[in-house]
Design an enzyme around this catalytic site. Structure first.
Site, mmCIF file in Angstrom:
data_model
loop_
_atom_site.group_PDB
_atom_site.id
_atom_site.type_symbol
_atom_site.label_atom_id
_atom_site.label_comp_id
_atom_site.label_asym_id
_atom_site.label_seq_id
_atom_site.Cartn_x
_atom_site.Cartn_y
_atom_site.Cartn_z
ATOM 1 C CE LYS A 292 -4.186 -14.869 -12.810
ATOM 2 N NZ LYS A 292 -3.124 -13.934 -12.378
ATOM 3 C CD GLU A 378 4.997 -4.953 -2.636
ATOM 4 O OE1 GLU A 378 4.034 -5.153 -3.399
ATOM 5 O OE2 GLU A 378 5.299 -5.727 -1.689
ATOM 6 N NE ARG A 406 2.807 -5.691 0.070
ATOM 7 C CZ ARG A 406 2.147 -6.768 0.486
ATOM 8 N NH1 ARG A 406 0.972 -6.633 1.078
ATOM 9 N NH2 ARG A 406 2.633 -7.973 0.311
#
Length: 637
Positions: A292, A378, A406
Site C-alpha cells: 500500500k 460490523e 451492516r
C-alpha cells in the site's frame, strides 16, 4: 522541477498519453507495461494531490490494474473492485483520466466504482467485502445465459476480514461456476515475502499443462481403491501447501495460486494469462502481494500509507490542513470517553477497522487493553459488545452510521431484544460530503428509533456531545445510540466535567409565538438562523432542541403544539426517522386535533452524490433558508 506558481510540475507520462482505448493498451508489447504503470502512478498522484481522496490503496494496485486490463477483455469480462477506493488507477485506464481532477467533487467522478459512471464498472462498491458475492452472482448468470466471459473480483485492503467475504468464498467453492478471485494482500498479513521461486511455482500451478496433468492424475487415482485415492489427493494437497500456503482456500473449493509479487508485471502477466487460458470450471484464487502506498515515498513512510488524504504537495507530500473552529465531534467524543475511562474501569471500546476515523486510536493510546479493533466485521463488533455488556462492562461501539447498517440484525437480535446496555457511537451521521451516496449516514434514525428499549440522542454542539457521552455511560438500563456528523461543531466550549442529561428531555433555546421549530442535532444552528430571518419578516418562531429522537419529550411536544399554529421538525436523516416519531406521538396523543399544522423536514427520498457537506444540506432544503421556507409554507405566508 517547479512551475511559476511554486507547485511541482506534473511528471511526463508519454506511454499513458499514447493510450486512448483498451485496444491500444493491449497492443503494447509487454516490456512497455512497467513504463505504463509508472505513468499511471504519476497521473494518479498528480490528480489526488489537487482533489484529495484515497491514495495509498490505489498506489498499491497500479501494476495489478495494468495487468488485469492487459490480459482480460474488459468490459466484456467483468472486473469488480473491492474495496472501491482501490479503483483510481482503473478509472485512469478506462477513459476517465481527463475527469480525475473532479473526483469526489460535485458533478464529478465518484471516489468509488459506480455502475452509472462507466461500462467498466459492473458493480458499485463503497462498502467492502461485497465483490465475491456479486461476482459469483454474475458468473452464475453468465452460465444460465450460456455466455462466455470471465468474472474477476479483486478483494483487498482489509476486505477479507469481513464474514461476508468468507460466506461468498464458501458458496463459490461449491457452486461449480468459473470465477476468478484476486486476493490483494497489501499488509503482508497472509503471505511471507515472495520471490523468484514463488513466481515460478505460481506460473506452474496456473498453467494449462498443470491443470491437464492434475485432472489426468485424478482420473488415474479414481481407478484405485478409495483409500489409495484419498491418500493420493492428500499427498497432492500437502505438497501444494508446503510451497504455496493455500490450504484454507483449497479446502473451500478454490484452486489456489500464489503468492505472486503484485509489483512485478513479468510475474503477474504470465500468471493471469495462464488463469484466463485454463478455462477451468473450478473457481480460482490468485494471491497477489502488494505494498500500500507503493511508488510514492511519503505514502510508503506514513503509518496509514496515505490511505485518505487532503490536497498535498507532490514533491514533499505535505498535506494542506483545513481551517477549523475547534475540535471535531470525533475528537470531542474520543476525549470525553478517554477521560471517563480513567475513573471507570468498566468502560471498554470497540470498532470495526476504523480506530482513527472514529477517534478510538486516542482511546487505545491511553487504555490499550480496553480497546478492540475487530476488523471489517460490523456484525461481530455488535455482538461482541453485547457479550461484554452481558458480563457487566460498559462497551462503546464506534462505527460510522452507514457501516452500522451492516450489523442491523445484531443490533436487533443481540442487543435491543435482550435490552443490553451497548453504547453505539454513530460517527458521520448525516451528510458526509465527498464520499457521496454510499457513505451518507442518512438512515440510522429510521432503523434505530423503531427498536424497543433503544435510546437515541443527537447533540447540537460539542458541549452537548460531551454531556451525551456522560449520559450514555450512566445509562445501564438499555442500549443507547449517539449520532453526530462529520467535521466540527459551532465551537461551543466543552465542560470539564459534563453532567448526564435527563433521558428524553429537550430544551427551548429561543421563545416565539407564531410557529415552533423542533430541531434534532446540528440542524439547531440553522434553525436559529432561520428564526432570525423570520423575525425580520414579522414571524415569531420558537426554536427547541429535541436532544432525544427516542424517547421523545412529550411535555415539550404538548407545550409547542398548544401555543403555536405550526410546528416544523428538522433532522439530517431520511424519512421515517425523527419527524415520523414526532408525527406519530402528536397523532396518538391528540395534539393534531385542534388543527396544528406540521411539516417534517428531512433528507429527501433520493441518493445525494458527492458534494461539500454545505452543498448537500442546501440541496436537501435543510439549511436556514430551507427551514424558513417551510415555516412560511406551514403558516400559509
Amino acid at each position: 522541477m517547479t512551475t511559476q506558481n511554486g507547485k511541482s510540475a506534473p511528471r511526463a507520462t508519454p506511454v499513458l498519453d499514447g493510450i486512448s482505448s483498451m485496444a491500444e493498451l493491449r497492443a503494447l508489447p509487454e516490456e512497455k507495461l512497467p513504463a505504463l504503470a509508472d505513468d499511471v502512478r504519476a497521473a494518479m498522484i498528480e490528480a489526488v494531490s489537487t482533489t484529495g481522496g484515497h491514495l495509498g490503496a490505489g498506489l498499491g494496485v497500479v501494476e495489478l490494474t495494468v495487468a488485469l486490463h492487459y490480459v482480460f477483455d474488459t468490459p466484456d469480462d467483468r472486473l469488480i473492485w473491492d474495496v472501491g477506493h482501490q479503483c483510481y488507477p482503473h478509472k485512469i485506464l478506462t477513459g476517465r483520466r481527463g475527469l480525475m481532477h473532479r473526483i469526489r467533487q460535485k458533478d464529478g467522478l465518484s471516489g468509488f466504482t459506480k455502475r452509472g459512471e462507466s461500462p467498466f464498472d459492473p458493480f458499485g462498491a463503497g462498502h467492502s467485502s461485497t465483490s465475491v458475492s456479486a461476482g459469483l452472482g454474475m458468473a452464475v448468470a453468465r452460465d444460465l445465459k450460456h455466455e462466455n466471459r470471465d468474472v474477476v473480483c479483486v478483494i483487498g485492503d482489509g476486505a477479507m476480514s469481513a464474514g461476508m467475504a468468507f460466506e461468498a468464498l464458501n458458496n463459490a467453492g461449491s457452486a461449480n461456476s468459473r470465477l476468478i478471485v484476486i486476493l490483494n494482500d497489501n499488509d503482508m498479513s497472509i503471505a511471507p515475502p515472495v520471490g523468484a521461486m514463488s513466481a515460478y511455482l505460481s506460473r506452474l500451478l496456473s498453467s494449462q499443462s498443470y491443470h491437464t496433468l492434475r485432472s489426468a492424475m485424478k482420473d488415474v487415482a479414481a481407478l484405485f481403491p478409495s483409500s489409495i485415492e484419498r491418500a493420493a489427493r492428500k499427498a497432492e494437497e500437502y505438497a501444494r501447501t508446503l510451497v504455496t500456503g493455500g490450504t484454507l482456500f483449497e479446502e473451500m473449493g478454490f484452486h489456489y495460486i500464489g503468492p505472486v509479487d503484485g509489483h512485478r508485471l513479468d510475474h503477474l502477466v504470465p500468471v493471469l494469462k495462464n488463469v484466463r487460458a485454463a478455462k477451468a470450471s473450478r473457481p480460482i484464487l490468485v494471491h497477489v502481494v502488494t505494498q500500500k502506498g507503493r511508488g510514492y515515498a511519503p505514502a510508503e513512510r506514513a503509518a496509514d500509507k496515505y490511505h485518505g488524504v487532503s490536497c498535498f504537495d507532490v514533491e514533499t507530500g505535505r498535506q494542506e490542513k483545513a481551517k477549523r473552529n475547534g475540535p471535531t465531534f470525533t475528537e470531542v467524543f474520543a476525549d470525553a470517553l478517554t477521560r471517563a475511562a480513567e475513573t471507570d474501569p468498566k468502560i471498554v471500546a470497540a470498532t470495526a477497522a476504523m480506530p482513527a476515523g472514529t477517534g478510538l486510536d486516542a482511546f487505545a493510546a491511553a487504555h490499550p487493553k480496553r480497546m478492540f479493533d475487530v476488523g471489517i466485521a460490523e456484525q461481530h463488533a455488535v455482538t461482541f459488545a453485547a457479550g461484554l455488556a452481558a458480563e457487566g462492562l460498559r462497551p462503546f461501539v464506534a462505527i460510522y452510521s452507514t457501516f452500522l447498517q451492516r450489523g442491523f440484525d445484531q443490533v436487533v437480535h443481540d442487543v435491543a431484544l435482550q435490552n443490553l446496555p451497548v453504547r453505539f457511537i454513530l460517527d458521520r451521521a448525516g451528510f458526509v460530503g465527498a464520499d457521496g451516496a454510499t457513505h451518507q449516514g442518512a438512515y440510522d434514525l429510521a432503523y434505530l428509533c423503531c427498536l424497543p428499549n433503544m435510546t437515541v440522542m443527537a447533540p447540537a454542539d460539542e458541549a452537548e456531545l460531551a454531556r451525551m457521552i456522560a449520559t450514555a455511560i450512566a445509562h445501564d438500563s438499555g442500549p443507547v445510540a449517539v449520532r453526530f456528523p462529520r467535521g466540527c461543531g459551532p465551537g461551543e466550549p466543552v465542560p470539564d466535567a459534563p453532567k448526564p442529561l435527563r433521558i428524553g428531555r429537550g430544551r427551548i433555546v429561543r421563545e416565539g409565538t407564531d410557529a415552533a421549530i423542533l430541531s434534532l442535532g446540528t440542524r439547531l444552528a440553522d434553525s436559529l438562523a432561520a428564526a432570525e430571518t423570520l423575525a425580520a419578516e414579522g414571524i415569531s418562531a420558537t426554536v427547541a432542541d429535541a436532544r432525544f429522537a427516542k424517547p421523545l419529550d412529550l411535555a415539550l411536544l404538548r407545550d409547542l403544539a398548544g401555543r403555536h399554529a405550526a410546528l416544523v421538525t428538522v433532522e439530517e436523516g431520511s424519512s421515517g426517522g425523527f419527524g415520523a416519531q414526532v408525527l406519530d406521538a402528536l397523532a396518538n396523543h391528540g395534539l393534531l386535533d385542534a388543527g396544528l399544522k406540521v411539516r417534517a423536514l428531512h433528507i429527501p427520498d433520493a441518493c445525494f452524490e458527492q458534494d461539500s457537506q454545505t452543498g448537500q444540506v442546501k440541496a436537501a432544503g435543510l439549511d436556514a433558508p430551507g427551514i424558513a421556507k417551510a415555516v412560511r409554507a406551514a403558516l400559509g405566508r
